[in-house]
Design an enzyme around this catalytic site. Structure first.
Site, PDB file in Angstrom:
ATOM      1  CB  SER A 112      35.994   5.612  25.299  1.00  0.00           C
ATOM      2  OG  SER A 112      34.633   6.005  25.109  1.00  0.00           O
ATOM      3  CG  HIS A 113      35.188   8.965  22.866  1.00  0.00           C
ATOM      4  ND1 HIS A 113      35.082   8.538  23.996  1.00  0.00           N
ATOM      5  CD2 HIS A 113      35.813  10.065  22.685  1.00  0.00           C
ATOM      6  CE1 HIS A 113      35.502   9.492  24.670  1.00  0.00           C
ATOM      7  NE2 HIS A 113      35.956  10.494  24.017  1.00  0.00           N
ATOM      8  CG  ASP A 276      31.272   4.742  22.766  1.00  0.00           C
ATOM      9  OD1 ASP A 276      30.596   3.992  22.812  1.00  0.00           O
ATOM     10  OD2 ASP A 276      32.066   5.325  23.415  1.00  0.00           O
ATOM     11  CG  ASP A 278      33.601   1.949  25.390  1.00  0.00           C
ATOM     12  OD1 ASP A 278      33.288   2.766  24.553  1.00  0.00           O
ATOM     13  OD2 ASP A 278      34.018   2.082  26.666  1.00  0.00           O
ATOM     14  CG  ASP A 280      30.923   3.896  26.924  1.00  0.00           C
ATOM     15  OD1 ASP A 280      31.069   4.515  25.858  1.00  0.00           O
ATOM     16  OD2 ASP A 280      31.682   3.958  28.116  1.00  0.00           O
ATOM     17  NE  ARG A 281      31.561   9.106  25.031  1.00  0.00           N
ATOM     18  CZ  ARG A 281      32.245  10.219  24.985  1.00  0.00           C
ATOM     19  NH1 ARG A 281      32.027  10.841  23.878  1.00  0.00           N
ATOM     20  NH2 ARG A 281      33.163  10.708  25.877  1.00  0.00           N
ATOM     21  CE  LYS A 375      30.060   6.865  28.609  1.00  0.00           C
ATOM     22  NZ  LYS A 375      31.142   8.000  29.188  1.00  0.00           N
TER      23      LYS A 375
HETATM   24  C1  G1P Z   1      34.712  12.673  28.431  1.00  0.00           C
HETATM   25  C2  G1P Z   1      33.575  13.072  28.716  1.00  0.00           C
HETATM   26  C3  G1P Z   1      32.968  12.653  30.054  1.00  0.00           C
HETATM   27  C4  G1P Z   1      32.880  11.210  29.835  1.00  0.00           C
HETATM   28  C5  G1P Z   1      34.261  10.682  29.513  1.00  0.00           C
HETATM   29  C6  G1P Z   1      34.551   9.032  29.487  1.00  0.00           C
HETATM   30  O1  G1P Z   1      35.837  12.904  29.732  1.00  0.00           O
HETATM   31  O2  G1P Z   1      33.546  14.474  28.954  1.00  0.00           O
HETATM   32  O3  G1P Z   1      31.575  13.040  30.161  1.00  0.00           O
HETATM   33  O4  G1P Z   1      32.393  10.369  31.162  1.00  0.00           O
HETATM   34  O5  G1P Z   1      34.831  11.150  28.388  1.00  0.00           O
HETATM   35  O6  G1P Z   1      33.584   8.632  28.179  1.00  0.00           O
HETATM   36  P1  G1P Z   1      36.693  14.177  29.327  1.00  0.00           P
HETATM   37  O7  G1P Z   1      37.538  13.990  28.284  1.00  0.00           O
HETATM   38  O8  G1P Z   1      35.795  15.492  29.273  1.00  0.00           O
HETATM   39  O9  G1P Z   1      37.463  14.173  30.578  1.00  0.00           O
HETATM   40 ZN    ZN Z   2      32.901   4.666  25.392  1.00  0.00          ZN
END
Ligand code: G1P
Ligand code: ZN
Length: 542
Positions: A112-113, A276, A278, A280-281, A375
């Site tokens: 992800s990010h 982000d 991938d 989704d954000r 998302k």
């Molecule tokens: C974080 C975000 C959460 C999201 C997840 C995946 O998780 O807070 O809302 O669903 O990334 O993108 P966390 O690191 O808080 O467990």
């Molecule tokens: Zn992501």
């Protein structure tokens, strides 16, 4: 020919909030990825006869990982694989392909990010045939399988050419390499009023989309510049790179600072957005205006009917527990259902499948709808663009109008990253032990009326999840939530979520940090953050 490889089980393959995430070099160890893929297949009753969507956000090791997964799937009798060209698929596009082709699920490669590169992060997750992340029962079955995984089945075969669109065979499995963008872009065109948006761009509406050298570049270029006619150059950092060009592809004011600076400057475009790693954000901005993700969900819920795909209205809204209650106010006014779920998109799947909700959102820059089961960053950006095209107001005007109507839920999240795990655990344990004694006591003059550890029972399948975040609620409705991140790869990250409601009509345009100052102070007092962790300041504020 299938080939059996003997291994020693790995003990650290526990999926977190969103799949298994580790340092890339951990995944590059011999047999590490293979063992987890074998555990995925084990948890879903084998790969034989099945078809999977496979792709990822293009970060370092993505291409190698795709080849490894293809060989395991083919050796174990999978019927087909649908792979994004170059091994690339954004997470929402992968979710869409799973649904469109009615496959048996998909394997998505992403952290992800989190930054990408040989010394950064990598990740893998499995999505179900509904296109959504595997629920906890399935991820637990994967983890259980990894602990006893002493062998996996693969085959000797040369790499597939991932650039060549079309079909090819790997053993008995058909591998279909597809354009990663086309089907997704068509889906977006079916939901939104592209002609109205095109007219707006043609009339001089300006936008900046920062793809942060991650996966959304090609998607945003095709949709915004090619299909909607936004000026060339609207999309910046639009080429996906294995290390994201050294950027930290997390669309928030801290990491998307280049976009923030432009949008808060004198020559700001009308609209700004970022996505982000991938895809989704999303972060949404107007000229001189920042839209908090919790507010974004509320504004989208109140205005979704302006887009053709949602013209019939929305069935309900769901938000993760730490997300502000701004969307609840909209749902209440509209007379539709509102659900509060634990953190993580996997908890929205059942509600979406059952048709109980249409829109979902998280404070962590995640918004989406029932069009996929993830998302979706670009989807949120396009819904905003559609609303802007119809209302012909600025982002700032729409926000202010929203707060006047519903009041404002001042909101912020403070992250304390890379804390030593045992210290973070001890802090949360101490807090949990004190919860029963807190109601009725005052902190800094603020009266606590409730304190608990959020537990959730899924209204559709009855599955229960415990310990999903400590909540402290004050008598004016203000709230503090504490949780430890489930996505990090180094030490622990403490997240402190802060919220205070301002009914209006006055006091709606304050700086959130200032409006929340008493709550922030109380949050430090209650959890004794400094005493436990040595930190007196967060390192990321969103
Ligand atoms: C974080 C975000 C959460 C999201 C997840 C995946 O998780 O807070 O809302 O669903 O990334 O993108 P966390 O690191 O808080 O467990
Ligand atoms: Zn992501």
């Amino acid at each position: 020919m299938p080939k059996l490889i003997k291994i020693t089980p790995f003990e650290d393959q526990k999926p977190g909030t969103s799949g298994l995430r580790k340092k890339t070099r951990v995944f590059m160890q011999p047999h590490y990825l293979e063992a987890f893929v074998q555990a995925i297949f084990h948890a879903i009753g084998g790969a034989a006869g099945k078809t999977f969507v496979i792709g990822g956000d293009g970060r370092f090791y993505n291409d190698r990982a795709v080849q490894i997964i293809l060989r395991l799937a083919a050796a174990q009798g999978a019927r087909g694989a649908i792979v994004g060209q170059g091994g690339i698929l954004s997470t929402p596009a992968a979710s869409h392909l799973i649904r469109l082709n009615e496959t048996d699920g998909g394997i998505i490669l992403s952290a992800s990010h989190n930054p990408g590169g040989e010394d950064e992060d990598f990740g893998i997750k499995f999505n179900m045939p509904n296109g959504g992340p595997a629920p906890e029962a399935v991820t637990e079955a994967m983890f259980a399988a990894t602990k006893t995984m002493t062998q996996y089945t693969t085959m000797d075969a040369p790499d597939i050419d991932l650039r060549a669109i079309g079909s090819t065979q790997l053993g008995g499995m058909t591998v279909q390499i597809v354009d990663p963008v086309a089907d997704y872009a068509n889906l977006m065109e079916s939901l939104f009023d592209f002609p109205a948006m095109r007219t707006r761009f043609a009339a001089g509406f300006t936008m900046r989309f920062d793809a942060m050298c991650a996966v959304t570049g090609p998607y945003a270029r095709e949709i915004l510049e090619n299909r909607l006619g936004a000026a060339p150059g609207t999309v910046t950092h639009g080429t996906p790179l294995p290390d994201f060009g050294g950027m930290h592809p997390d669309p928030n004011p801290t990491w998307a600072h280049e976009l923030m600076t432009e949008m808060m400057g004198d020559a700001a475009p009308d609209f700004g957005a970022a996505s982000d790693g991938d895809g989704d954000r999303n972060m949404v901005l107007g000229a001189g205006a920042y839209v908090s993700p919790s507010d974004s969900l509320a504004v989208l819920a109140a205005n979704a009917h302006l887009a053709p795909g949602y013209a019939k209205g929305i069935a309900g809204v769901a938000r993760s527990m730490p997300t502000s209650a701004a969307a609840d106010r909209v749902a209440h006014a509209m007379g539709i259902a509102c659900y509060e779920t634990p953190t993580g998109w996997k908890f929205f799947g059942n509600l979406l499948d059952a048709g109980r909700v249409t829109l979902c959102g998280e404070e962590s820059f995640g918004t989406g709808s029932d069009h996929v089961r993830e998302k979706d960053g670009l989807w949120a950006v396009l819904l905003w663009l559609n609303i802007l095209a119809v209302r012909k107001q600025s982002v700032a005007e729409i926000l202010l109008d929203h707060w006047h109507r519903y009041g404002r839920n001042y909101y912020s999240r403070h992250d304390f990253e890379a804390i030593e795990t045992d210290k973070a655990d001890a802090m949360i344990a101490t807090l949990r032990a004190r919860l029963a004694a807190l109601p009725g006591t005052k902190v800094d003059g603020l009266m606590i009326v409730a304190a608990d550890d959020f537990a959730y029972t899924d209204p559709v399948d009855g599955s229960a999840s415990q310990k999903q975040g400590v909540r402290i609620i004050f008598d004016d409705g203000s709230r503090i939530v504490y949780r430890l991140s489930g996505t990090g790869t180094e030490g622990a990250t403490l997240r402190v979520y802060l919220e205070r409601y301002q009914p209006g009509p006055d006091g709606l345009q304050r700086d959130p940090q200032e409006a929340l100052a008493p709550i922030i102070h109380a949050a430090h007092q209650i959890a004794q953050i400094h005493a436990h962790t040595g930190r007196s300041q967060p390192n990321v504020i969103t």
